[in-house]
Design an enzyme around this catalytic site. Structure first.
Site, PDB file in Angstrom:
ATOM      1  N   GLU A 102       0.808  -1.220   0.000  1.00  0.00           N
ATOM      2  CA  GLU A 102       0.000   0.000   0.000  1.00  0.00           C
ATOM      3  C   GLU A 102       0.851   1.285   0.000  1.00  0.00           C
ATOM      4  O   GLU A 102       0.623   2.180  -0.827  1.00  0.00           O
ATOM      5  CB  GLU A 102      -0.916  -0.109   1.242  1.00  0.00           C
ATOM      6  CG  GLU A 102      -1.641   1.103   1.659  1.00  0.00           C
ATOM      7  CD  GLU A 102      -1.139   1.642   2.991  1.00  0.00           C
ATOM      8  OE1 GLU A 102      -0.561   0.884   3.796  1.00  0.00           O
ATOM      9  OE2 GLU A 102      -1.305   2.859   3.201  1.00  0.00           O
ATOM     10  N   ASP A 127       0.588  -9.866   4.014  1.00  0.00           N
ATOM     11  CA  ASP A 127      -0.750  -9.620   4.575  1.00  0.00           C
ATOM     12  C   ASP A 127      -1.862  -9.903   3.564  1.00  0.00           C
ATOM     13  O   ASP A 127      -3.011 -10.075   3.954  1.00  0.00           O
ATOM     14  CB  ASP A 127      -0.873  -8.163   5.047  1.00  0.00           C
ATOM     15  CG  ASP A 127       0.240  -7.753   6.000  1.00  0.00           C
ATOM     16  OD1 ASP A 127       0.826  -8.649   6.626  1.00  0.00           O
ATOM     17  OD2 ASP A 127       0.522  -6.544   6.103  1.00  0.00           O
ATOM     18  N   ARG A 162      -1.403 -28.832  26.786  1.00  0.00           N
ATOM     19  CA  ARG A 162      -1.413 -27.366  26.844  1.00  0.00           C
ATOM     20  C   ARG A 162      -2.332 -26.751  25.794  1.00  0.00           C
ATOM     21  O   ARG A 162      -2.629 -27.371  24.769  1.00  0.00           O
ATOM     22  CB  ARG A 162      -0.002 -26.817  26.584  1.00  0.00           C
ATOM     23  CG  ARG A 162       0.900 -26.925  27.777  1.00  0.00           C
ATOM     24  CD  ARG A 162       2.312 -26.522  27.411  1.00  0.00           C
ATOM     25  NE  ARG A 162       3.152 -26.502  28.601  1.00  0.00           N
ATOM     26  CZ  ARG A 162       4.479 -26.567  28.578  1.00  0.00           C
ATOM     27  NH1 ARG A 162       5.123 -26.669  27.435  1.00  0.00           N
ATOM     28  NH2 ARG A 162       5.157 -26.530  29.704  1.00  0.00           N
ATOM     29  N   MET A 169       1.157 -12.521  11.725  1.00  0.00           N
ATOM     30  CA  MET A 169       1.101 -11.145  11.231  1.00  0.00           C
ATOM     31  C   MET A 169      -0.138 -10.937  10.348  1.00  0.00           C
ATOM     32  O   MET A 169      -0.991 -11.812  10.246  1.00  0.00           O
ATOM     33  CB  MET A 169       2.375 -10.825  10.454  1.00  0.00           C
ATOM     34  CG  MET A 169       3.572 -10.550  11.340  1.00  0.00           C
ATOM     35  SD  MET A 169       5.013 -10.084  10.340  1.00  0.00           S
ATOM     36  CE  MET A 169       6.067  -9.358  11.592  1.00  0.00           C
ATOM     37  N   ARG A 171      -1.451  -7.411   9.965  1.00  0.00           N
ATOM     38  CA  ARG A 171      -2.055  -6.101  10.273  1.00  0.00           C
ATOM     39  C   ARG A 171      -3.564  -6.218  10.473  1.00  0.00           C
ATOM     40  O   ARG A 171      -3.996  -7.126  11.161  1.00  0.00           O
ATOM     41  CB  ARG A 171      -1.738  -5.082   9.167  1.00  0.00           C
ATOM     42  CG  ARG A 171      -0.305  -4.643   9.162  1.00  0.00           C
ATOM     43  CD  ARG A 171      -0.123  -3.478   8.197  1.00  0.00           C
ATOM     44  NE  ARG A 171       1.277  -3.137   8.093  1.00  0.00           N
ATOM     45  CZ  ARG A 171       1.908  -2.303   8.921  1.00  0.00           C
ATOM     46  NH1 ARG A 171       1.260  -1.723   9.895  1.00  0.00           N
ATOM     47  NH2 ARG A 171       3.192  -2.059   8.761  1.00  0.00           N
ATOM     48  N   ARG A 270       0.031 -21.237  26.620  1.00  0.00           N
ATOM     49  CA  ARG A 270       1.342 -20.651  26.277  1.00  0.00           C
ATOM     50  C   ARG A 270       1.262 -19.905  24.946  1.00  0.00           C
ATOM     51  O   ARG A 270       0.362 -20.158  24.142  1.00  0.00           O
ATOM     52  CB  ARG A 270       2.393 -21.766  26.215  1.00  0.00           C
ATOM     53  CG  ARG A 270       2.481 -22.571  27.490  1.00  0.00           C
ATOM     54  CD  ARG A 270       3.117 -21.777  28.609  1.00  0.00           C
ATOM     55  NE  ARG A 270       4.545 -21.719  28.414  1.00  0.00           N
ATOM     56  CZ  ARG A 270       5.406 -22.596  28.953  1.00  0.00           C
ATOM     57  NH1 ARG A 270       4.975 -23.556  29.740  1.00  0.00           N
ATOM     58  NH2 ARG A 270       6.695 -22.495  28.711  1.00  0.00           N
ATOM     59  N   VAL A 277       9.722 -14.323  11.332  1.00  0.00           N
ATOM     60  CA  VAL A 277       9.984 -15.656  10.755  1.00  0.00           C
ATOM     61  C   VAL A 277       9.115 -15.843   9.512  1.00  0.00           C
ATOM     62  O   VAL A 277       9.521 -16.459   8.526  1.00  0.00           O
ATOM     63  CB  VAL A 277       9.651 -16.755  11.804  1.00  0.00           C
ATOM     64  CG1 VAL A 277       9.620 -18.128  11.186  1.00  0.00           C
ATOM     65  CG2 VAL A 277      10.648 -16.703  12.941  1.00  0.00           C
ATOM     66  N   ARG A 279       8.350 -13.757   7.344  1.00  0.00           N
ATOM     67  CA  ARG A 279       8.786 -12.982   6.171  1.00  0.00           C
ATOM     68  C   ARG A 279      10.116 -13.443   5.614  1.00  0.00           C
ATOM     69  O   ARG A 279      10.572 -12.936   4.584  1.00  0.00           O
ATOM     70  CB  ARG A 279       8.885 -11.495   6.544  1.00  0.00           C
ATOM     71  CG  ARG A 279       7.544 -10.876   6.734  1.00  0.00           C
ATOM     72  CD  ARG A 279       7.468  -9.389   6.572  1.00  0.00           C
ATOM     73  NE  ARG A 279       8.670  -8.621   6.677  1.00  0.00           N
ATOM     74  CZ  ARG A 279       8.725  -7.423   7.251  1.00  0.00           C
ATOM     75  NH1 ARG A 279       7.643  -6.891   7.790  1.00  0.00           N
ATOM     76  NH2 ARG A 279       9.843  -6.743   7.273  1.00  0.00           N
TER      77      ARG A 279
HETATM   78  O1  F6P Z   1       2.961  -5.573   6.167  1.00  0.00           O
HETATM   79  C1  F6P Z   1       3.768  -6.680   6.379  1.00  0.00           C
HETATM   80  C2  F6P Z   1       4.104  -6.799   7.839  1.00  0.00           C
HETATM   81  O2  F6P Z   1       4.927  -7.932   8.004  1.00  0.00           O
HETATM   82  C3  F6P Z   1       2.906  -6.859   8.783  1.00  0.00           C
HETATM   83  O3  F6P Z   1       2.290  -8.119   8.783  1.00  0.00           O
HETATM   84  C4  F6P Z   1       3.546  -6.466  10.089  1.00  0.00           C
HETATM   85  O4  F6P Z   1       2.640  -5.919  11.001  1.00  0.00           O
HETATM   86  C5  F6P Z   1       4.548  -5.441   9.653  1.00  0.00           C
HETATM   87  O5  F6P Z   1       4.822  -5.681   8.280  1.00  0.00           O
HETATM   88  C6  F6P Z   1       5.832  -5.437  10.419  1.00  0.00           C
HETATM   89  O6  F6P Z   1       6.597  -4.415   9.920  1.00  0.00           O
HETATM   90  P1  F6P Z   1       8.078  -4.110  10.430  1.00  0.00           P
HETATM   91  O7  F6P Z   1       8.966  -5.177   9.893  1.00  0.00           O
HETATM   92  O8  F6P Z   1       8.372  -2.784   9.854  1.00  0.00           O
HETATM   93  O9  F6P Z   1       8.021  -4.091  11.922  1.00  0.00           O
END
Ligand code: F6P
Length: 346
Positions: A102, A127, A162, A169, A171, A270, A277, A279
Site C-alpha cells: 500500500e 498480509d 497445553r 502477522m 495487520r 502458552r 519468521v 517474512r
Molecule cells: O505488512 C507486512 C508486515 O509484516 C505486517 O504483517 C507487520 O505488522 C509489519 O509488516 C511489520 O513491519 P516491520 O517489519 O516494519 O516491523
C-alpha cells in the site's frame, strides 16, 4: 529503454523472483535495467545498483530482496517527489517498476499523477491486503510457514496437555490467520475482522476438553482487538508504538488472549509470536510462479507503454488493473466468509 526497478515496504519471500522475471523479459525485449536500493529511498537519495546477469542469476529461490527495502516513499512529502524526479532524469530512466504494498503504491500514484512518471506496480505483502488484487507475492510463503508452525505447536501441545496461542502477522487483515488456522487445524481462529470474544474462545476450549481433548490450538491475527463479553478482560488495549512512517508496530495481543483463556479455562496456556519468521526464507513454488507471472506482465506493460497499471490476480487471471485500485481501505476478510471460518473451530 532503461527501466528502473525497486522493492518497497516490508520484505517477503518472492521479491527476488519478481526481479528475476522482470529482468529476463526486459532483456529479451532489448531493454536495460537499473535497480534502486531501499525502495523509493533509492530514487529519492540517488542510490542505485546495476542489474545484470551476474547479480540476477539464481536469485529466484532466494528470500529477501537483493535491492534491499525501506518504507520511505514520495507520498511522505517534503521535497521527496522533486528529488525522486531529479534522480530519474539523471539516470535517463524511461519507466519504473515498483514492487510493493500500500505505501509503495501511494508513492507510485503520487509520482505518476503529479509528475507524469511512467510506473507499473507489482503487488507484494504477506498480509494479502492490497486492494486491486486477490493475491500478493509473499502471502503463500508466509502462510506455509505459519501453517507449519501450527503443525509443530500441535504436537508439543499434545505432549503437555497445553493450550497454545500462536500469533501471526497480517495487520488489520485476517487472511494469514484464517488460512493458517484452517490449514493448521486451529480450534479457535481470532481474526481482526470478527468480533469473537475471549469468553467465546475459552468456551470452545472448555467444550473440546470436556469431550476428551487435552490440548488445543488458538491462532490470532496480530490486528485482533481483545474483546470481552463479561468486561472482565477489557482494558488490555495495547499502546502500539509507531514506526518512522506513522504505522503502528503491532504484536503482543496473544499474551492477553492467553492470560484470559487460562484464567477462564484453568488450562495451562502458552504463547508463540511468529513475527518476522513469516517474512524470511525462500519463497514457495507457488509464490515463485506468481512472481514470475507478475514480473513477466509488468515487463510487457512497460515495453508496450501501458503505464499507471498494477499487475493483479483477478479470479484465475493475471491482468493489468488501474493503479488507482490500490487506493482505499485494506482488503480484509469479508463478512460472508465468517461462517466458513467458524465451521472449522472447536
Ligand atoms: O505488512 C507486512 C508486515 O509484516 C505486517 O504483517 C507487520 O505488522 C509489519 O509488516 C511489520 O513491519 P516491520 O517489519 O516494519 O516491523
Amino acid at each position: 529503454m532503461r527501466i528502473g526497478i525497486l522493492t518497497g515496504g516490508g520484505d517477503c519471500p518472492g521479491l527476488n523472483a519478481v526481479i528475476s522475471s522482470v529482468a529476463r523479459r526486459s532483456w529479451d525485449h532489448g531493454h536495460e535495467l537499473l535497480g534502486f536500493k531501499y525502495g523509493w529511498r533509492g530514487v529519492i537519495d540517488d542510490d542505485v545498483m546495476p542489474l545484470n546477469l551476474d547479480n540476477v542469476r539464481g536469485i529466484m529461490r532466494e528470500g529477501g530482496t537483493i535491492l534491499r527495502s525501506s518504507g520511505d516513499n514520495p507520498a511522505h512529502g517534503g521535497d521527496r517527489p522533486e528529488r525522486a524526479m531529479a534522480t530519474i532524469k539523471k539516470h535517463d530512466v524511461d519507466a519504473l517498476i515498483v514492487i510493493g504494498g500500500e505505501g509503495t503504491m501511494k508513492g507510485a500514484l503520487t509520482m505518476s499523477r503529479d509528475f507524469g512518471l511512467p510506473v507499473v506496480g507489482v503487488p507484494k505483502t504477506i498480509d494479502n491486503d492490497l486492494p486491486g488484487t486477490e493475491l500478493t507475492v509473499g502471502f503463500d510463503s508466509a502462510l506455509a510457514i505459519a501453517t507449519e508452525a501450527l503443525d509443530r505447536l500441535a504436537t508439543t501441545a499434545e505432549s503437555h496437555d497445553r493450550v497454545m496461542v500462536c500469533e501471526v502477522m497480517g495487520r488489520t487483515a485476517g487472511w494469514l490467520a484464517m488460512y493458517a488456522g484452517i490449514a493448521g487445524g486451529a480450534d479457535v481462529i481470532l481474526l481482526p475482522e470478527m468480533d469473537l470474544t475471549v469468553e467465546e474462545a475459552a468456551a470452545i476450549i472448555t467444550k473440546r476438553h470436556g469431550q476428551g481433548r487435552d490440548s488445543s490450538l488458538i491462532v490470532v491475527g496480530e490486528g485482533y482487538t481483545l474483546r470481552s463479553s463479561t468486561g472482565i478482560f477489557d482494558g488490555h488495549e495495547i499502546e502500539h508504538e509507531l514506526d518512522a512512517y506513522g504505522y503502528p508496530r503491532l504484536g503482543g495481543v496473544s499474551n492477553h488472549v492467553a492470560r484470559a483463556v487460562e484464567a477462564i479455562t484453568g488450562f495451562e496456556t502458552r504463547v508463540t509470536i511468529l513475527g518476522h519468521v513469516q517474512r524470511g526464507g525462500p519463497p514457495t513454488a507457488r509464490d515463485r510462479a506468481l512472481a514470475s507471472r507478475f514480473g513477466f506482465l509488468a515487463a510487457d506493460l512497460v515495453h508496450n507503454g501501458e503505464y499507471g497499471k498494477l499487475v493483479a490476480q483477478v479470479g484465475r487471471d493475471v491482468m493489468a488493473v488501474p493503479l488507482e485500485e490500490t487506493e482505499g481501505d485494506a482488503r480484509v476478510v469479508p463478512e460472508e466468509i465468517f461462517e466458513f471460518v467458524r465451521s472449522f473451530m472447536g
